[in-house]
Design an enzyme around this catalytic site. Structure first.
Site, short mmCIF file in Angstrom:
data_model
loop_
_atom_site.label_atom_id
_atom_site.label_comp_id
_atom_site.label_asym_id
_atom_site.label_seq_id
_atom_site.Cartn_x
_atom_site.Cartn_y
_atom_site.Cartn_z
N CYS A 199 3.21 11.01 35.18
CA CYS A 199 4.60 11.09 35.66
C CYS A 199 5.57 11.47 34.54
O CYS A 199 6.69 11.92 34.80
CB CYS A 199 5.03 9.75 36.26
SG CYS A 199 3.88 9.14 37.49
N VAL A 233 -18.35 13.28 36.40
CA VAL A 233 -19.31 12.71 37.35
C VAL A 233 -19.58 13.77 38.42
O VAL A 233 -18.67 14.22 39.11
CB VAL A 233 -18.76 11.41 37.98
CG1 VAL A 233 -19.75 10.86 39.00
CG2 VAL A 233 -18.51 10.38 36.88
N TYR A 291 26.44 -9.18 43.89
CA TYR A 291 27.75 -8.51 43.86
C TYR A 291 28.63 -9.00 42.71
O TYR A 291 28.85 -10.19 42.54
CB TYR A 291 28.51 -8.70 45.18
CG TYR A 291 29.99 -8.37 45.01
CD1 TYR A 291 30.37 -7.09 44.57
CD2 TYR A 291 30.98 -9.31 45.21
CE1 TYR A 291 31.70 -6.78 44.35
CE2 TYR A 291 32.32 -9.01 44.99
CZ TYR A 291 32.68 -7.74 44.55
OH TYR A 291 33.98 -7.42 44.31
P1 FAD Z 1 -4.95 10.35 38.63
O1 FAD Z 1 -4.00 9.43 38.01
O2 FAD Z 1 -4.58 11.78 38.73
O3 FAD Z 1 -6.34 10.20 37.94
C1 FAD Z 1 -7.47 10.91 38.37
C2 FAD Z 1 -8.36 11.19 37.17
O4 FAD Z 1 -9.69 11.36 37.65
C3 FAD Z 1 -8.00 12.48 36.46
O5 FAD Z 1 -7.68 12.22 35.12
C4 FAD Z 1 -9.25 13.34 36.58
O6 FAD Z 1 -9.53 14.08 35.40
C5 FAD Z 1 -10.33 12.32 36.83
N1 FAD Z 1 -11.47 12.84 37.57
C6 FAD Z 1 -11.42 13.51 38.76
N2 FAD Z 1 -12.68 13.80 39.16
C7 FAD Z 1 -13.51 13.34 38.22
C8 FAD Z 1 -14.92 13.36 38.07
N3 FAD Z 1 -15.73 13.90 38.98
N4 FAD Z 1 -15.46 12.79 36.97
C9 FAD Z 1 -14.67 12.20 36.04
N5 FAD Z 1 -13.32 12.17 36.12
C10 FAD Z 1 -12.77 12.72 37.21
N6 FAD Z 1 4.08 9.58 41.12
C11 FAD Z 1 5.11 8.72 41.24
O7 FAD Z 1 5.01 7.74 41.98
N7 FAD Z 1 6.28 8.93 40.56
C12 FAD Z 1 6.44 9.99 39.71
O8 FAD Z 1 7.50 10.12 39.08
C13 FAD Z 1 5.39 10.90 39.59
N8 FAD Z 1 5.51 11.98 38.79
C14 FAD Z 1 4.46 12.83 38.65
C15 FAD Z 1 4.60 13.92 37.81
C16 FAD Z 1 3.54 14.79 37.63
C17 FAD Z 1 3.70 15.98 36.74
C18 FAD Z 1 2.29 14.54 38.28
C19 FAD Z 1 1.12 15.48 38.09
C20 FAD Z 1 2.15 13.47 39.14
C21 FAD Z 1 3.23 12.61 39.32
N9 FAD Z 1 3.13 11.51 40.18
C22 FAD Z 1 4.18 10.65 40.32
C23 FAD Z 1 1.91 11.27 40.97
C24 FAD Z 1 1.00 10.23 40.31
O9 FAD Z 1 0.78 10.60 38.99
C25 FAD Z 1 -0.30 10.15 41.07
O10 FAD Z 1 -0.03 9.80 42.40
C26 FAD Z 1 -1.26 9.13 40.49
O11 FAD Z 1 -1.55 9.42 39.15
C27 FAD Z 1 -2.56 9.12 41.28
O12 FAD Z 1 -3.48 8.24 40.69
P2 FAD Z 1 -5.04 8.50 40.85
O13 FAD Z 1 -5.72 7.43 40.10
O14 FAD Z 1 -5.36 8.71 42.26
O15 FAD Z 1 -5.29 9.89 40.15
#
Ligand code: FAD
Length: 561
Positions: A47, A85, A440
């Site tokens: 984020c 994975v 407030y």
């Molecule tokens: P992620 O945090 O994306 O983690 C998934 C990880 O799994 C990745 O690092 C990936 O490399 C790894 N992975 C995937 N497949 C494999 C595999 N087969 N083997 C090994 N590793 C693997 N949300 C908010 O609520 N507020 C915000 O302000 C906000 N801003 C954001 C800004 C940006 C630029 C981005 C990209 C996202 C933002 N988000 C925000 C969204 C938030 O980051 C995601 O919703 C959150 O990170 C999701 O969590 P997750 O664990 O599902 O996936």
């Protein structure tokens, strides 16, 4: 040779994965916990990435919430970065891992497996999308590539494709670096998660700051145009020049691992889970952007790619994996509570939008909702620097249940949406907002906080004290339009065909009003016309109050042409 400890393997080491790992360790010292992350970093602040590009966060290390060493030393959790994975063997309860650096492929056995692979930025097969200078922003390496391009190509014009959260956050940060930014959005308004008339306020704000908006037309092709230059061709025939393109076109759940191993995938394309975040295999859990969860308001499945749900789901999965407190640990569902800052303006929302209700996606709600708009100050008007917040509240006409809320303004926006979001989560009504006891003092709010006011107005509608009409209802020639503002305000601009009778003279001018037609009354924000409406109803007229007043009408008409 492995120890006799039970093994929890986690795929994906950022929001959901890291959260689950740390929670599991805090609750249980015995399990062996290993995180597999294919990228070079774990637990980084995705984020925060736009703010690193904007040089608000100057040190890249500040984006690293926790390192593999910290996981090892503090939590006794092993982190394997650069580890992809590739497959799940459910029959033998093993995963296949590829070490990206050495090419070595090996298997690891699990007692419990958690999938938190996140989502993939959309990169549709548009002609030229792989040209140099076109980026997505999802990881630290992505942001490094953007920063390097900015430096090496002396970027001054950027096209941001997609006007959602990430597109707007990127716009803010690129503007902070003095770049000329054009937002290209295929829908007719930015921030598709709110309604168009609320987005109109963002349009006005962006345009006043020199951000160009190309709305309502998808990208047809990306073409090279001279040295390091690009030209973005739109379906409507226009083209946008740029030195760099940021793609912020949305995301899709990463489900390849889950689907190739036969786990159930939902209709929306996310991994199916139960309230404990357990997949169709009772030894595999899944959380975060990759899963489909219940929407609290609509009762239907939803995909909500936000960090808050991912973190909370990670904690619930940890308890479920360890078999703890199964009666108290259940994911309640999502409501899409979100906020975005854009160059001094804040936009926040929770629950479902009117747009979605009208698309018919939420049966039973479509014909029974009402909405109101209001423009209160974020704190007492007499205290210096009060700023207006525009709020839209959507609720059930029958029982007052709150379905959604959206707000834009400069100060105090997210606080109001957060309060309403909790009421929604508890299945609350407009009467709960009316009665909410909130902090407030003059520099923080008002004795009737904007949240209370929203509840009071909506409660008046449900109790039958007030009929509301809306900006889109004002052009009906059969309706008598009554403007109760002062004469000078009326002369500066008014709804076509409106008759001006200032509120303070209304009681002595009732004979000028028709008794056989509906009267739609308005003032600037809706308060004086509410007073007028109450007078007229009691005098036997059929009347309604333009919710949000001329301010709402004018903003929408000006910008949503
Ligand atoms: P992620 O945090 O994306 O983690 C998934 C990880 O799994 C990745 O690092 C990936 O490399 C790894 N992975 C995937 N497949 C494999 C595999 N087969 N083997 C090994 N590793 C693997 N949300 C908010 O609520 N507020 C915000 O302000 C906000 N801003 C954001 C800004 C940006 C630029 C981005 C990209 C996202 C933002 N988000 C925000 C969204 C938030 O980051 C995601 O919703 C959150 O990170 C999701 O969590 P997750 O664990 O599902 O996936």
């Amino acid at each position: 040779m492995h120890s006799n400890r039970k093994r929890l393997l986690i795929v994906g080491g950022v929001a959901g994965g890291a959260s689950c790992a740390a929670r599991a360790r805090r609750l249980d010292e015995e399990w062996e916990i290993t995180i597999f992350e294919r990228g070079p970093f774990v637990s980084f602040a995705n984020c925060g990435l736009p703010y690193y590009i904007g040089e608000v966060i100057v040190d890249e290390d500040d984006l690293l919430v926790a390192s593999p060493e910290l996981f090892r030393d503090r939590f006794d959790i092993e982190v394997r970065t650069g580890s992809n994975v590739r497959q799940i063997y459910r029959d033998t309860k093993e995963i296949e891992v590829e070490d990206i650096h050495t090419g070595n492929v090996y298997r690891e056995g699990y007692d419990a497996l958690l999938l938190s692979p996140g989502s993939e930025p959309l990169r549709p097969g548009i002609e030229g999308i792989d040209l140099p200078g076109i980026f997505t922003v999802g990881t630290i390496p992505d942001t490094r590539a953007v920063v390097d391009w900015i430096k090496s190509s002396r970027v001054s014009r950027v096209a941001v494709v997609g006007g959602g959260f990430i597109g707007l956050e990127m716009t803010e940060n690129l503007k902070k670096r003095d770049m000329v930014v054009t937002i290209i959005e295929m829908q007719h308004h930015v921030m598709p998660v709110i309604d168009p008339e609320m987005a109109a306020f963002i349009h006005g704000h962006l345009q006043s700051l020199g951000v160009e908006l190309c709305l309502g037309s998808p990208v047809k092709a990306f073409r090279e145009a001279g040295k390091d230059g690009l030209s973005i061709l739109l379906e409507n025939g226009n083209s946008v020049p740029a030195d760099m393109v940021i793609l912020a076109m949305g995301v899709r759940p990463r489900i390849e691992l889950a689907s190739s191993s036969g786990l159930s995938i939902g209709k929306l394309g996310g991994i199916q889970v139960n309230g404990q975040m357990q997949t169709s295999d009772s030894t595999i859990w899944a959380v975060g952007d990759a899963v489909e969860v219940d929407n609290i308001v609509s009762g239907k499945k939803d995909l909500i790619p936000l960090a808050g749900p991912a973190n909370r789901q990670g904690r619930i999965a940890a308890e479920s994996i360890l078999g703890l407190n199964s009666d108290k640990c259940r994911f309640r569902g999502v409501q899409g509570t979100a906020v975005c800052g854009i160059l001094g303006m804040t936009v926040a929302s929770t629950g479902i939008t009117e747009k979605r209700l009208n698309q018919g996606g939420d049966d039973g709600l479509r014909d029974s909702y009402e909405k109101i708009y209001l423009h209160p100050d974020h704190h007492a008007a007499y205290y210096p620097d009060a700023k207006t917040i525009t709020i839209k509240l959507i609720f059930s006409k029958t029982d007052g249940r709150i379905l959604g809320a959206q707000a834009v303004g400069q100060e105090g926006v997210e606080k109001r949406i957060d309060v309403i979001s909790m009421v929604i989560q508890n299945g609350g009504t407009v009467f709960d907002l009316e009665e909410a006891e909130l902090c407030y003092a003059p520099q923080y709010g008002s004795a009737k906080d904007p949240v209370n006011l929203a509840g009071m107005i909506a409660a008046n509608v449900i109790k039958g004290y007030l009929n509301v009409s809306h900006w889109e209802d004002m052009d009906d020639p059969n309706i008598f339009i009554l403007d109760v503002r002062d004469k000078d305000e009326f002369e500066e601009g008014h709804v076509p065909h409106a008759v001006n009778i200032p509120l303070n003279t209304l009681r002595s001018n009732l004979e000028r009003l028709p008794r056989d037609r509906e009267i739609r009354t308005y003032c600037y924000v809706g308060q004086r016309s509410y007073f007028a409406t109450r007078i007229l109803i009691q005098k036997g007229f059929r009347t309604s109050n333009l919710s949000g007043g001329f301010l709402m009408y004018q903003a929408v008409k000006k910008i949503l042409k």
